[in-house]
Design a protein around this motif. Structure first.
Motif, PDB file in Angstrom:
ATOM      1  N   GLY A   1      44.661  41.064  41.387  1.00 43.17           N
ATOM      2  CA  GLY A   1      44.821  39.852  40.155  1.00 43.17           C
ATOM      3  C   GLY A   1      44.480  38.449  40.872  1.00 43.17           C
ATOM      4  N   ASP A   2      45.214  37.479  40.116  1.00 41.71           N
ATOM      5  CA  ASP A   2      44.971  36.113  40.637  1.00 41.71           C
ATOM      6  C   ASP A   2      45.342  36.014  42.125  1.00 41.71           C
ATOM      7  N   ALA A   3      46.282  36.519  42.826  1.00 37.89           N
ATOM      8  CA  ALA A   3      46.466  36.532  44.194  1.00 37.89           C
ATOM      9  C   ALA A   3      45.377  36.765  45.065  1.00 37.89           C
ATOM     10  N   GLY A   4      44.478  37.322  44.752  1.00 34.86           N
ATOM     11  CA  GLY A   4      43.180  38.144  45.210  1.00 34.86           C
ATOM     12  C   GLY A   4      42.026  37.268  44.754  1.00 34.86           C
ATOM     13  N   TYR A   5      41.936  37.064  43.367  1.00 36.15           N
ATOM     14  CA  TYR A   5      40.704  36.353  43.039  1.00 36.15           C
ATOM     15  C   TYR A   5      40.822  35.695  41.508  1.00 36.15           C
ATOM     16  N   GLY A   6      41.807  34.801  41.652  1.00 42.57           N
ATOM     17  CA  GLY A   6      42.231  34.209  40.612  1.00 42.57           C
ATOM     18  C   GLY A   6      41.358  32.879  40.387  1.00 42.57           C
ATOM     19  N   ALA A   7      41.598  32.558  38.911  1.00 43.78           N
ATOM     20  CA  ALA A   7      41.058  31.151  38.587  1.00 43.78           C
ATOM     21  C   ALA A   7      41.939  30.925  37.251  1.00 43.78           C
ATOM     22  N   THR A   8      42.603  29.477  37.503  1.00 44.57           N
ATOM     23  CA  THR A   8      43.447  28.732  36.625  1.00 44.57           C
ATOM     24  C   THR A   8      43.234  29.240  35.270  1.00 44.57           C
TER      25      THR A   8
ATOM     26  N   GLY B   1      38.272  32.023  33.375  1.00 49.43           N
ATOM     27  CA  GLY B   1      37.821  33.205  34.264  1.00 49.43           C
ATOM     28  C   GLY B   1      38.194  34.648  33.882  1.00 49.43           C
ATOM     29  N   MET B   2      38.597  34.741  32.581  1.00 50.28           N
ATOM     30  CA  MET B   2      39.048  35.993  32.009  1.00 50.28           C
ATOM     31  C   MET B   2      40.327  36.847  33.195  1.00 50.28           C
ATOM     32  N   GLY B   3      41.088  35.879  33.923  1.00 53.28           N
ATOM     33  CA  GLY B   3      41.878  36.419  34.784  1.00 53.28           C
ATOM     34  C   GLY B   3      42.808  37.653  34.259  1.00 53.28           C
ATOM     35  N   THR B   4      43.354  37.539  33.266  1.00 50.78           N
ATOM     36  CA  THR B   4      44.226  38.525  32.754  1.00 50.78           C
ATOM     37  C   THR B   4      43.399  39.894  32.748  1.00 50.78           C
ATOM     38  N   GLY B   5      42.156  39.771  31.962  1.00 42.59           N
ATOM     39  CA  GLY B   5      41.305  41.063  31.969  1.00 42.59           C
ATOM     40  C   GLY B   5      40.921  41.575  33.382  1.00 42.59           C
ATOM     41  N   VAL B   6      40.653  40.736  34.227  1.00 40.38           N
ATOM     42  CA  VAL B   6      40.204  41.254  35.555  1.00 40.38           C
ATOM     43  C   VAL B   6      41.457  41.844  36.324  1.00 40.38           C
ATOM     44  N   ALA B   7      42.711  41.254  36.104  1.00 44.18           N
ATOM     45  CA  ALA B   7      43.865  41.740  36.653  1.00 44.18           C
ATOM     46  C   ALA B   7      44.004  43.209  36.271  1.00 44.18           C
ATOM     47  N   ILE B   8      43.953  43.415  34.697  1.00 39.83           N
ATOM     48  CA  ILE B   8      44.072  44.851  34.211  1.00 39.83           C
ATOM     49  C   ILE B   8      42.879  45.905  34.756  1.00 39.83           C
ATOM     50  N   VAL B   9      41.832  45.350  34.873  1.00 44.13           N
ATOM     51  CA  VAL B   9      40.848  46.066  35.457  1.00 44.13           C
ATOM     52  C   VAL B   9      41.068  46.343  36.972  1.00 44.13           C
ATOM     53  N   GLY B  10      41.557  45.312  37.764  1.00 41.88           N
ATOM     54  CA  GLY B  10      41.707  45.673  39.144  1.00 41.88           C
ATOM     55  C   GLY B  10      43.044  46.696  39.128  1.00 41.88           C
ATOM     56  N   ALA B  11      43.843  46.622  38.460  1.00 41.36           N
ATOM     57  CA  ALA B  11      45.240  47.411  38.658  1.00 41.36           C
ATOM     58  C   ALA B  11      44.757  48.974  38.284  1.00 41.36           C
ATOM     59  N   TYR B  12      43.785  49.039  37.359  1.00 40.24           N
ATOM     60  CA  TYR B  12      43.432  50.303  36.850  1.00 40.24           C
ATOM     61  C   TYR B  12      42.508  50.895  38.188  1.00 40.24           C
ATOM     62  N   VAL B  13      41.645  50.239  38.544  1.00 39.01           N
ATOM     63  CA  VAL B  13      40.715  50.589  39.541  1.00 39.01           C
ATOM     64  C   VAL B  13      41.522  50.967  40.938  1.00 39.01           C
ATOM     65  N   LEU B  14      42.588  50.122  41.341  1.00 40.38           N
ATOM     66  CA  LEU B  14      43.296  50.411  42.414  1.00 40.38           C
ATOM     67  C   LEU B  14      44.284  51.698  42.432  1.00 40.38           C
ATOM     68  N   ALA B  15      45.007  51.904  41.259  1.00 39.22           N
ATOM     69  CA  ALA B  15      45.539  53.063  41.001  1.00 39.22           C
ATOM     70  C   ALA B  15      44.883  54.310  40.917  1.00 39.22           C
ATOM     71  N   GLY B  16      43.543  54.228  40.251  1.00 38.89           N
ATOM     72  CA  GLY B  16      42.659  55.139  40.350  1.00 38.89           C
ATOM     73  C   GLY B  16      42.260  55.453  41.352  1.00 38.89           C
ATOM     74  N   GLU B  17      41.739  54.727  42.438  1.00 41.40           N
ATOM     75  CA  GLU B  17      41.092  55.058  43.776  1.00 41.40           C
ATOM     76  C   GLU B  17      42.299  55.669  44.654  1.00 41.40           C
ATOM     77  N   LEU B  18      43.709  55.109  44.679  1.00 42.89           N
ATOM     78  CA  LEU B  18      44.658  55.829  45.274  1.00 42.89           C
ATOM     79  C   LEU B  18      44.922  57.418  44.728  1.00 42.89           C
ATOM     80  N   ALA B  19      44.651  57.415  43.341  1.00 41.90           N
ATOM     81  CA  ALA B  19      44.740  58.935  42.901  1.00 41.90           C
ATOM     82  C   ALA B  19      43.652  59.866  43.723  1.00 41.90           C
ATOM     83  N   LEU B  20      42.308  59.408  43.467  1.00 43.04           N
ATOM     84  CA  LEU B  20      41.291  60.139  44.011  1.00 43.04           C
ATOM     85  C   LEU B  20      41.459  60.222  45.260  1.00 43.04           C
ATOM     86  N   ALA B  21      41.880  59.506  46.373  1.00 40.94           N
ATOM     87  CA  ALA B  21      42.005  59.655  47.826  1.00 40.94           C
ATOM     88  C   ALA B  21      43.414  60.258  48.086  1.00 40.94           C
ATOM     89  N   GLY B  22      44.224  60.853  46.975  1.00 42.87           N
ATOM     90  CA  GLY B  22      45.453  61.557  47.319  1.00 42.87           C
ATOM     91  C   GLY B  22      46.609  60.551  48.187  1.00 42.87           C
TER      92      GLY B  22
END
Length: 413
Positions: free
Chosen positions: A305-312, A315-336
Motif C-alpha cells: 500500500g502507501d508504505a511502498g507506492y503511496g500517493a497522497t 492515485g487511487m491509493g486505496t484501490g491499489v492497496a486492496i489489490v496489492g493485499a490480494y496479490v500478496l496473500a494469493g502469491e503466498l498461497a500459491l507458493a505454499g
C-alpha cells in the motif's frame, strides 16, 4: 494498549485451498492495506497479528472510491463488495463556484466518486469486523526494532513484549515506520509535489445534501462537501501551493496556524471555514507527495500500500492497496508460504500497476489549485467538456484504464 486475542478459525478446507497455518505474519498498520491483507491471509489460515499505533480503529477520513472490474473482482472475492455498497456515500454532483457562490460548472458524481465511494474509516471498519475474531489486533503500540535471521524476524515493540514472526509487512502508510526501520529514511523515497492538503469537519452552513462546492484562487483551493447526509456536518478540504515546509504534522496548533496564514483573505466561504478550523479537534494535514522505493522487499519484510507506492491523493491509493493485499496473500498461497518466491512474484506483478496509478496523481495539486487565473479558467473549460455525456464516458474509461491495468491470477482463496 488494547489487545484482542486471535482465535484459530474453524473454516473447513476445500481441496482448492492452500493452508498457511504454519505461517505467522505481523502487519504494521490498521488503516486499509493492513486489514485487507489480514482478511485475505486469515482466509488462508495464516496466524496474523496487526499492530496499530493509534489507540483504536480510526474512523472518518476522506471518502475513497473504487473503479472498474479489477477492484470489483477483488472486493467480491473478499466478500465485502455488497457491504461497501450498503455503506457508500451516495455522493452527488460537485459544483465549481465563483467568489459569490455562483455556479461555474457542475461535475457529475461518476467523475469524482467512481463506481462506488465510501469513507476510509467505514471501509476499515468493514474489514476489521470481518477479521477481529480470527486476527490478533494490538492497538496503541508500534514496532521499535526488527532483527532478521535465517528462520524469522525478532520484533521489539514500544510497549509490548518482544515476539518472533515468520514475516513482517509494512502497511503503515505514506510515513511508514516499518519502511524507515528496514529500508532507510523517508527522505530517500518521498517526492514532494509542491502542494499541501488539509481536511477537517465544518458546520454544514451551506445546507448541502451529499453535494459539494469547489472554489479556487491562484495557488489555493477550498472544497466543502456533505458526503453522508448529516444535515449539521460537512467536510472541508484545503489545498495550497507551497515550497516544502518544516513542521511537526502532529502539532495541531502549528498546522492550524499554517492554514490560517495561507488562506487569510481568501474569498467565498473561507472566513467561515477558517472559523471552523479554529474549533476543529481533528485536522488532517500533509504534503501532496508520492513514495517511490527501489524495492518492495528486503528479506522477510515487505511493503504494502502507501508504505511502498503511496500517493497522497488522486492515485487511487486505496484501490491499489486492496489489490496489492490480494496479490500478496494469493502469491503466498500459491507458493505454499515460501516467502522468497511469493514476495518476488508480488513485487513483479504489483509494481507497474502501482506506478500507473501514481502517474495520474501527479497533477492533483494543480487540478484543485491552478497557479494563475488563466489556468483556473482553462481548468473550468475542461470541466465543462468532461461534464458532457460523451466526454464523461471517455474520461471514465481513462481513469479506469489505470485501475484495471493488471491481470489477476487465480488464487486459491
Amino acid at each position: 494498549m488494547t489487545k484482542q486475542t486471535r482465535q484459530t478459525p474453524q473454516t473447513p478446507q476445500t481441496p482448492q485451498q492452500k493452508n498457511l497455518s504454519h505461517l505467522s505474519v505481523l502487519i504494521s498498520g490498521a488503516s486499509v492495506a493492513g486489514p485487507a491483507l489480514a482478511l485475505d491471509l486469515a482466509r488462508l489460515g495464516a496466524r496474523v497479528t496487526v499492530v496499530e499505533k493509534a489507540p483504536d480503529l480510526r474512523g472518518g477520513g476522506f471518502a475513497v472510491d473504487f473503479r472498474g472490474h479489477v477492484h470489483r473482482t477483488v472486493l467480491t472475492s473478499m466478500g465485502i463488495w455488497d457491504e461497501i455498497h450498503r455503506r457508500q456515500t451516495h455522493m452527488g454532483r460537485q459544483t465549481v463556484v465563483d467568489t459569490d457562490g455562483n455556479p461555474r460548472v457542475d461535475l457529475p458524481a461518476e467523475l469524482m466518486s467512481g463506481d462506488v465511494e465510501i469513507f476510509r474509516g467505514e471501509l476499515a471498519r468493514i474489514m476489521y469486523e470481518r477479521t477481529k475474531d480470527e486476527v490478533e489486533y494490538v492497538f496503541g503500540d508500534s514496532i521499535a526494532t526488527l532483527g532478521e535471521d535465517a528462520d524469522g524476524v525478532d520484533v521489539t515493540f514500544e510497549k509490548g513484549a518482544p515476539r518472533r514472526f515468520d514475516l513482517v509487512v509494512g502497511a503503515d502508510g505514506l510515513h511508514s515506520n516499518t519502511r524507515r526501520l528496514v529500508f532507510g529514511d523517508e527522505s530517500r523515497y518521498l517526492r514532494f509535489f509542491d502542494h499541501y492538503v488539509a481536511g477537517f469537519d465544518v458546520p454544514n452552513h451551506l445546507a448541502l445534501d451529499r453535494t459539494g462546492r469547489v472554489y479556487s484562487e491562484p495557488g489555493r483551493a477550498a472544497v466543502v462537501g456533505n458526503y453522508d447526509g448529516d444535515p449539521d456536518r460537512a467536510g472541508a478540504l484545503l489545498v495550497f501551493r507551497s515550497e516544502e515546509l518544516s513542521y511537526d504534522r502532529r502539532d495541531v496548533t502549528a498546522v492550524k496556524r499554517i492554514l490560517a496564514e495561507r488562506f487569510a483573505g481568501m474569498g467565498w466561504e473561507l472566513p467561515a471555514v477558517l472559523k471552523a478550523l479554529e474549533e476543529a479537534d481533528d485536522v488532517y494535514f500533509d504534503a501532496i507527495a508520492q513514495i517511490h522505493v527501489d524495492r518492495l522487499v528486503k528479506g522477510r519484510v515487505v511493503l504494502l500500500g502507501d508504505a511502498g507506492y503511496g500517493a497522497t491523493m488522486g492515485g487511487m491509493g486505496t484501490g491499489v492497496a486492496i489489490v496489492g493485499a490480494y496479490v500478496l496473500a494469493g502469491e503466498l498461497a500459491l507458493a505454499g508460504g515460501d516467502f522468497r518466491v511469493a514476495f518476488a512474484e508480488y513485487e513483479s506483478r504489483i509494481r507497474d500497476f502501482a506506478k500507473g496509478c501514481q502517474k495520474i496523481s501527479g497533477n492533483a495539486g494543480p487540478f484543485f489549485a491552478p497557479p494563475t487565473e488563466r489556468r483556473i479558467r482553462s481548468r473550468d473549460r475542461m470541466y465543462r467538456l468532461l461534464a458532457s455525456r460523451p466526454l464523461a464516458r471517455f474520461f471514465k474509461r481513462m481513469t479506469e484504464k489505470a485501475a484495471t491495468d493488471i491481470k489477476l491470477r487465480e488464487y486459491p482463496f
